[in-house]
Design a protein around this motif. Structure first.
Motif, PDB file in Angstrom:
ATOM      1  N   SER A  60       8.548 -63.423 -88.689  1.00  0.00           N
ATOM      2  CA  SER A  60       9.156 -63.332 -87.539  1.00  0.00           C
ATOM      3  C   SER A  60       9.317 -61.980 -87.478  1.00  0.00           C
ATOM      4  O   SER A  60       9.901 -61.283 -88.212  1.00  0.00           O
ATOM      5  CB  SER A  60      10.525 -64.155 -87.624  1.00  0.00           C
ATOM      6  OG  SER A  60      11.067 -63.960 -86.507  1.00  0.00           O
ATOM      7  N   SER A  61       9.239 -61.404 -86.035  1.00  0.00           N
ATOM      8  CA  SER A  61       9.548 -59.934 -86.044  1.00  0.00           C
ATOM      9  C   SER A  61      10.997 -59.679 -85.428  1.00  0.00           C
ATOM     10  O   SER A  61      11.545 -58.812 -85.664  1.00  0.00           O
ATOM     11  CB  SER A  61       8.871 -59.508 -84.386  1.00  0.00           C
ATOM     12  OG  SER A  61       9.324 -60.109 -83.306  1.00  0.00           O
ATOM     13  N   HIS A 100       1.938 -69.304 -87.505  1.00  0.00           N
ATOM     14  CA  HIS A 100       2.476 -68.783 -85.949  1.00  0.00           C
ATOM     15  C   HIS A 100       2.439 -69.634 -85.119  1.00  0.00           C
ATOM     16  O   HIS A 100       3.329 -69.409 -84.139  1.00  0.00           O
ATOM     17  CB  HIS A 100       1.593 -67.413 -85.592  1.00  0.00           C
ATOM     18  CG  HIS A 100       1.984 -66.145 -86.608  1.00  0.00           C
ATOM     19  ND1 HIS A 100       3.041 -65.650 -86.249  1.00  0.00           N
ATOM     20  CD2 HIS A 100       1.140 -65.279 -87.370  1.00  0.00           C
ATOM     21  CE1 HIS A 100       3.215 -64.531 -86.910  1.00  0.00           C
ATOM     22  NE2 HIS A 100       2.120 -64.405 -87.599  1.00  0.00           N
ATOM     23  N   TRP A 147       6.843 -63.770 -78.367  1.00  0.00           N
ATOM     24  CA  TRP A 147       5.418 -62.892 -78.253  1.00  0.00           C
ATOM     25  C   TRP A 147       4.952 -62.421 -79.431  1.00  0.00           C
ATOM     26  O   TRP A 147       3.665 -62.513 -79.364  1.00  0.00           O
ATOM     27  CB  TRP A 147       6.120 -61.481 -77.412  1.00  0.00           C
ATOM     28  CG  TRP A 147       6.479 -60.532 -78.104  1.00  0.00           C
ATOM     29  CD1 TRP A 147       8.041 -60.228 -78.126  1.00  0.00           C
ATOM     30  CD2 TRP A 147       5.979 -59.512 -78.828  1.00  0.00           C
ATOM     31  NE1 TRP A 147       8.140 -59.263 -79.097  1.00  0.00           N
ATOM     32  CE2 TRP A 147       6.948 -58.733 -79.507  1.00  0.00           C
ATOM     33  CE3 TRP A 147       4.519 -59.220 -78.911  1.00  0.00           C
ATOM     34  CZ2 TRP A 147       6.468 -57.555 -80.099  1.00  0.00           C
ATOM     35  CZ3 TRP A 147       4.151 -58.276 -79.829  1.00  0.00           C
ATOM     36  CH2 TRP A 147       5.400 -57.367 -80.311  1.00  0.00           C
ATOM     37  N   PRO A 148       5.331 -62.026 -80.722  1.00  0.00           N
ATOM     38  CA  PRO A 148       4.721 -61.991 -81.772  1.00  0.00           C
ATOM     39  C   PRO A 148       3.882 -62.977 -82.303  1.00  0.00           C
ATOM     40  O   PRO A 148       2.636 -62.728 -82.682  1.00  0.00           O
ATOM     41  CB  PRO A 148       5.644 -61.347 -82.751  1.00  0.00           C
ATOM     42  CG  PRO A 148       7.034 -61.025 -81.872  1.00  0.00           C
ATOM     43  CD  PRO A 148       7.062 -61.964 -80.816  1.00  0.00           C
ATOM     44  N   HIS A 149       4.366 -63.974 -82.144  1.00  0.00           N
ATOM     45  CA  HIS A 149       3.666 -65.442 -82.605  1.00  0.00           C
ATOM     46  C   HIS A 149       2.871 -65.770 -81.912  1.00  0.00           C
ATOM     47  O   HIS A 149       1.414 -66.059 -82.182  1.00  0.00           O
ATOM     48  CB  HIS A 149       4.760 -66.589 -82.635  1.00  0.00           C
ATOM     49  CG  HIS A 149       6.055 -66.406 -83.577  1.00  0.00           C
ATOM     50  ND1 HIS A 149       5.789 -65.749 -85.120  1.00  0.00           N
ATOM     51  CD2 HIS A 149       7.139 -66.345 -83.692  1.00  0.00           C
ATOM     52  CE1 HIS A 149       6.758 -65.932 -85.762  1.00  0.00           C
ATOM     53  NE2 HIS A 149       7.828 -66.414 -84.872  1.00  0.00           N
ATOM     54  N   GLU A 193      -0.308 -63.168 -82.639  1.00  0.00           N
ATOM     55  CA  GLU A 193      -0.875 -63.229 -84.002  1.00  0.00           C
ATOM     56  C   GLU A 193      -1.726 -64.724 -83.962  1.00  0.00           C
ATOM     57  O   GLU A 193      -2.682 -65.076 -84.625  1.00  0.00           O
ATOM     58  CB  GLU A 193       0.094 -63.420 -84.928  1.00  0.00           C
ATOM     59  CG  GLU A 193       0.932 -62.156 -85.274  1.00  0.00           C
ATOM     60  CD  GLU A 193       0.011 -61.139 -85.695  1.00  0.00           C
ATOM     61  OE1 GLU A 193      -1.019 -61.465 -86.339  1.00  0.00           O
ATOM     62  OE2 GLU A 193       0.205 -59.801 -85.481  1.00  0.00           O
ATOM     63  N   ALA A 246       1.647 -63.834 -75.035  1.00  0.00           N
ATOM     64  CA  ALA A 246       2.313 -62.568 -75.494  1.00  0.00           C
ATOM     65  C   ALA A 246       2.814 -61.586 -74.409  1.00  0.00           C
ATOM     66  O   ALA A 246       4.000 -61.074 -74.398  1.00  0.00           O
ATOM     67  CB  ALA A 246       1.448 -61.990 -76.802  1.00  0.00           C
ATOM     68  N   LYS A 270       5.036 -51.464 -76.592  1.00  0.00           N
ATOM     69  CA  LYS A 270       4.325 -52.839 -77.246  1.00  0.00           C
ATOM     70  C   LYS A 270       3.379 -53.482 -76.207  1.00  0.00           C
ATOM     71  O   LYS A 270       2.300 -53.868 -76.263  1.00  0.00           O
ATOM     72  CB  LYS A 270       5.109 -53.615 -78.171  1.00  0.00           C
ATOM     73  CG  LYS A 270       5.872 -53.163 -78.973  1.00  0.00           C
ATOM     74  CD  LYS A 270       6.790 -54.131 -79.716  1.00  0.00           C
ATOM     75  CE  LYS A 270       7.665 -53.605 -81.007  1.00  0.00           C
ATOM     76  NZ  LYS A 270       6.649 -53.265 -81.897  1.00  0.00           N
TER      77      LYS A 270
END
Length: 219
Positions: A78-79, A142, A163-165, A168, A175, A201
């Motif tokens: 997790s970010s 993810h 968004w990070p999941h 990935e 995302a 990002k």
């Protein structure tokens, strides 16, 4: 010096020898010094790490039970700090047992408690947790985490976690959508400064001119 104590606590992870080694290294390199009757510390990018400390972390991680290991892996993926709802959904045990496990992990220095949830304090430990899953395992995890975090009640938290999941898991369009949503929510609430990093990002992630243009406007 302000901020040094927290960084040292996270770095040492409950091991006195690691704390002594970090302090000695900071003094030896001149980052931490006694001047004018008080200790002064230059801004820290990261604390020095010893091979022995890495081996200790590796040993601790390998001995974790399934619940504890899954909690560390989910937090590493997790970010943002992993909320309790997410950890309850992915860990093979919940309720009092999970809360007890999280307390033990915090006490051992393998997790830290943040405002929204739990995070892995060490880059080495985070990499260790991710490597233990393997590429296919990480993508699968993810996708599982994405299905869970999209149920978050808070819209900003939902977008920041999602968004990070999505990225990935290979869903770039999702995302971009979540990044744009998070940026818009931050700007709307008067947190323009907090949105700048997300705009950067978005510029990296976006694969279309429309999204890039929106990010440039935010910047």
């Amino acid at each position: 010096p302000a901020g040094l104590l927290e960084k040292l606590q996270e770095h040492a992870q409950g091991k006195p020898k690691a704390l002594r080694e970090a302090l000695k290294a900071l003094v030896d390199q001149g980052t931490l010094r006694f001047q004018g009757g008080r200790w002064i510390c230059d801004p820290l990018i990261r604390l020095p790490r010893s091979r022995e400390h890495d081996q200790w972390l590796l040993s601790r991680f390998e001995k974790l039970d399934e619940v504890a290991k899954t909690a560390v892996q989910a937090s590493a993926l997790s970010s943002q700090p992993a909320p309790l709802e997410l950890l309850e959904a992915v860990c093979p045990a919940g309720g009092a047992r999970l809360l007890g496990t999280l307390r033990d992990l915090v006490g051992a220095g393998m997790l830290v408690r943040r405002e929204w949830g739990w995070a892995v304090p060490s880059e080495f430990l985070a990499k260790l947790a991710l490597d233990s899953l393997g590429p296919d395992g990480r993508r699968k995890f993810h996708r599982q985490l994405l299905r869970i975090v999209e149920k978050a009640r808070d819209p900003l938290q939902r977008s920041l976690l999602s968004w990070p999941h999505a990225l990935e898991a290979g869903d770039v369009a999702r995302a971009v959508e979540e990044l744009e949503s998070a940026i818009a929510l931050l700007v709307k609430s008067g947190q323009e400064a907090s949105s700048i990093e997300l705009c950067r990002k978005l510029l990296k992630v976006a694969g279309n001119d429309h999204a890039k243009a929106r990010a440039q406007c935010h910047l």
